[in-house]
Design a protein around this motif. Sequence first.
Motif, PDB file in Angstrom:
ATOM      1  N   LEU A  54       0.820  -1.203   0.000  1.00  0.00           N
ATOM      2  CA  LEU A  54       0.000   0.000   0.000  1.00  0.00           C
ATOM      3  C   LEU A  54       0.859   1.260   0.000  1.00  0.00           C
ATOM      4  N   LEU A 106      -4.814   2.051  -4.274  1.00  0.00           N
ATOM      5  CA  LEU A 106      -3.416   2.432  -4.082  1.00  0.00           C
ATOM      6  C   LEU A 106      -3.186   3.941  -4.075  1.00  0.00           C
ATOM      7  N   HIS A 114      -5.978   3.506   3.073  1.00  0.00           N
ATOM      8  CA  HIS A 114      -5.068   2.401   3.385  1.00  0.00           C
ATOM      9  C   HIS A 114      -5.226   1.886   4.816  1.00  0.00           C
TER      10      HIS A 114
END
Length: 149
Positions: free
Chosen positions: A99, A118, A124
């Motif tokens: 990530l 991403l 994330h």
Amino acid sequence: MRGVNAPLYNTRILRLAATIPHQQRLEAPMASVEKRSPICGSRVTVDVDTDQDGRIERIGLLVRACALGQASASLMASHAVGKTAAELGAARDSLAEWLAGAEATPDWPGLDIFVPALPHSARHASIRLAFEAVAEAAAQAAATQPVPR
């Protein structure tokens, strides 16, 4: 990077989010860990029992997260039984590295579904929650196992 322009919330993610396995807390777990994302408030609690070899034998979840966090919990819970604390820690670490920009997709089934997330670093933490919680819970449970003679 292939798929980065794909929709963040797609049918595969929504399907995983709706089908989280082991969505019942364990009655008296060997270890229980809750992780929360300070950015979005997503929260995942993971209960585990391990066998004498330190492998996850039973897992229970309470997931209060966005669709990405729910999908991640679904992928984690689908494959965590039978894993050791070391294996779960490695999965957690490789997910975090990926990530953060590492090239290799983590060696855990299905995580490529998060390619569209991403470029969205604010998402994330939610994706990492279940993996962080299960790795910590497995390590705590393993620490309670008696040392073999």
